[in-house]
Design a protein around this motif. Structure first.
Motif, PDB file in Angstrom:
ATOM      1  N   LYS A 179       1.143  -0.978   0.200  1.00 57.51           N
ATOM      2  CA  LYS A 179       0.326  -0.336   0.064  1.00 57.51           C
ATOM      3  C   LYS A 179       0.953   1.278   0.012  1.00 57.51           C
ATOM      4  O   LYS A 179       1.624   1.378   0.522  1.00 57.51           O
ATOM      5  N   GLY A 180       0.525   2.440  -0.479  1.00 54.56           N
ATOM      6  CA  GLY A 180       1.243   3.578  -1.342  1.00 54.56           C
ATOM      7  C   GLY A 180       1.335   3.895  -2.236  1.00 54.56           C
ATOM      8  O   GLY A 180       0.555   3.968  -2.851  1.00 54.56           O
ATOM      9  N   SER A 181       2.274   5.394  -2.460  1.00 60.23           N
ATOM     10  CA  SER A 181       2.298   6.010  -3.213  1.00 60.23           C
ATOM     11  C   SER A 181       3.019   5.121  -4.842  1.00 60.23           C
ATOM     12  O   SER A 181       3.136   3.930  -4.423  1.00 60.23           O
ATOM     13  N   PHE A 182       2.471   5.518  -5.850  1.00 60.18           N
ATOM     14  CA  PHE A 182       2.515   4.920  -7.518  1.00 60.18           C
ATOM     15  C   PHE A 182       4.170   4.463  -7.243  1.00 60.18           C
ATOM     16  O   PHE A 182       4.840   3.190  -7.872  1.00 60.18           O
ATOM     17  N   SER A 183       5.232   5.005  -7.484  1.00 54.73           N
ATOM     18  CA  SER A 183       6.436   5.138  -6.988  1.00 54.73           C
ATOM     19  C   SER A 183       7.424   4.113  -6.034  1.00 54.73           C
ATOM     20  O   SER A 183       7.771   3.878  -6.377  1.00 54.73           O
ATOM     21  N   ASP A 184       6.443   4.585  -4.828  1.00 54.81           N
ATOM     22  CA  ASP A 184       6.446   3.653  -3.411  1.00 54.81           C
ATOM     23  C   ASP A 184       6.699   1.667  -4.182  1.00 54.81           C
ATOM     24  O   ASP A 184       6.938   0.899  -3.892  1.00 54.81           O
ATOM     25  N   ILE A 206      -2.620   1.469  -4.191  1.00 60.95           N
ATOM     26  CA  ILE A 206      -1.858   2.253  -5.066  1.00 60.95           C
ATOM     27  C   ILE A 206      -3.318   3.748  -4.536  1.00 60.95           C
ATOM     28  O   ILE A 206      -4.225   3.762  -4.658  1.00 60.95           O
ATOM     29  N   ILE A 207      -2.252   4.593  -3.392  1.00 58.91           N
ATOM     30  CA  ILE A 207      -2.883   5.414  -2.776  1.00 58.91           C
ATOM     31  C   ILE A 207      -2.348   7.053  -2.790  1.00 58.91           C
ATOM     32  O   ILE A 207      -0.517   7.323  -2.837  1.00 58.91           O
ATOM     33  N   GLU A 208      -2.938   8.108  -3.772  1.00 61.82           N
ATOM     34  CA  GLU A 208      -2.253   9.352  -4.321  1.00 61.82           C
ATOM     35  C   GLU A 208      -3.501  10.004  -3.608  1.00 61.82           C
ATOM     36  O   GLU A 208      -4.616   9.769  -3.766  1.00 61.82           O
ATOM     37  N   SER A 209      -2.590  11.524  -3.441  1.00 57.04           N
ATOM     38  CA  SER A 209      -3.837  12.874  -2.788  1.00 57.04           C
ATOM     39  C   SER A 209      -4.514  13.454  -3.827  1.00 57.04           C
ATOM     40  O   SER A 209      -5.717  13.646  -3.558  1.00 57.04           O
ATOM     41  N   LYS A 216      -2.840   7.055 -13.358  1.00 54.75           N
ATOM     42  CA  LYS A 216      -3.726   5.830 -13.173  1.00 54.75           C
ATOM     43  C   LYS A 216      -3.821   5.133 -14.422  1.00 54.75           C
ATOM     44  O   LYS A 216      -3.654   4.139 -14.014  1.00 54.75           O
ATOM     45  N   PHE A 238      -7.807   7.704  -5.183  1.00 57.37           N
ATOM     46  CA  PHE A 238      -7.188   9.491  -5.112  1.00 57.37           C
ATOM     47  C   PHE A 238      -7.815   9.509  -3.507  1.00 57.37           C
ATOM     48  O   PHE A 238      -9.696   9.572  -3.993  1.00 57.37           O
TER      49      PHE A 238
END
Length: 246
Positions: A179-184, A206-209, A216, A238
């Motif tokens: 779980k985390g940002s796309f880059s993570d 994938i979680i982005e602000s 996406k 998002f």
């Protein structure tokens, strides 16, 4: 279950045709197996009747096995139900408990030397002696079971006294939640090294602000075309969309 209760009593014989052990093989017991529906019946009355019916079925079996007890033959009973002496995390309660088939461990007759249960997915001993227990599933059944230590129970009888050994099942496949940002996520997958004989299973969130349709699309293309790992579930979230919904 059978109309003839003796159908549930299985004699396990050795090569000399002598009975070595008796298994009282009891499947998942349904409401209609053990009672008649009553018009206008309250829910709690139905629950109590089902649980009483399950307890009575085990009691009736215990009367049928007295001949084996007198010969000091080890006796195992099975069961597919939830023993409500167990404390489980909330998500496991949701998974396992459902239905009416719940009884207390003190409802099992003392005539059974070992009770092998199925229903919950983890290896779990109910009583101090370890003679009432769930073996659990041999493999994780969901990503919520990543931390479960899967095991089998080897039960060796000397007369009617069980000697129980719990053996952990080796992990042949990694099951991983990321779980985390796309880059993570990309960094974690790039750094992942598989040391198991089978390819891993991943669940990815994938979680982005802020909403970004291009990101996406890029994330989905990446996840669906990655090699050497199996991604069973994924989400792209998002956070500003969730705030708008609230």
């Amino acid at each position: 279950i059978s109309d003839n209760i003796k159908d549930h009593i299985l004699e396990i014989r050795n090569q000399q045709n002598n009975i070595e052990i008796v298994v009282c093989a009891i499947p998942f017991i349904r409401d209609r197996d053990i009672r008649q529906s009553v018009a206008g019946e309250e829910h709690q009355d139905r629950v109590n009747a089902v649980r009483e019916g399950i307890s009575k079925f085990y009691q009736n079996l215990s009367h049928e096995i007295q001949i084996y007890k007198r010969k000091n033959t080890p006796i195992i009973a099975t069961g597919h139900l939830f023993v409500n002496d167990i404390e489980l995390p909330d998500y496991e309660n949701d998974l396992y408990v459902g239905g009416l088939q719940q009884i207390s461990s003190n409802k099992f007759p003392k005539e059974f030397d070992y009770i092998a249960l199925g229903h919950i997915h983890r290896n779990y001993s109910i009583n101090v002696q370890g003679t009432i227990r769930y073996s659990g599933s041999p493999l994780p059944m969901s990503f919520n079971e990543i931390t479960h230590k899967k095991a089998i129970n080897i039960v060796d009888f000397k007369n009617r006294i069980p000697d129980i050994e719990k053996i952990e099942i080796p992990k042949n496949r990694d099951i991983i939640k990321l779980k985390g940002s796309f880059s993570d996520i990309k960094r974690n997958i790039f750094n992942y090294v598989n040391d198991k004989p089978l390819p891993p299973w991943f669940e990815i969130e994938i979680i982005e602000s802020k909403t970004n349709p291009e990101l996406k699309k890029e994330a989905i293309d990446y996840l669906e075309n990655i090699k050497n790992i199996n991604i069973l579930n994924y989400k792209v979230i998002f956070l500003d969309n969730y705030k708008n919904i609230e």
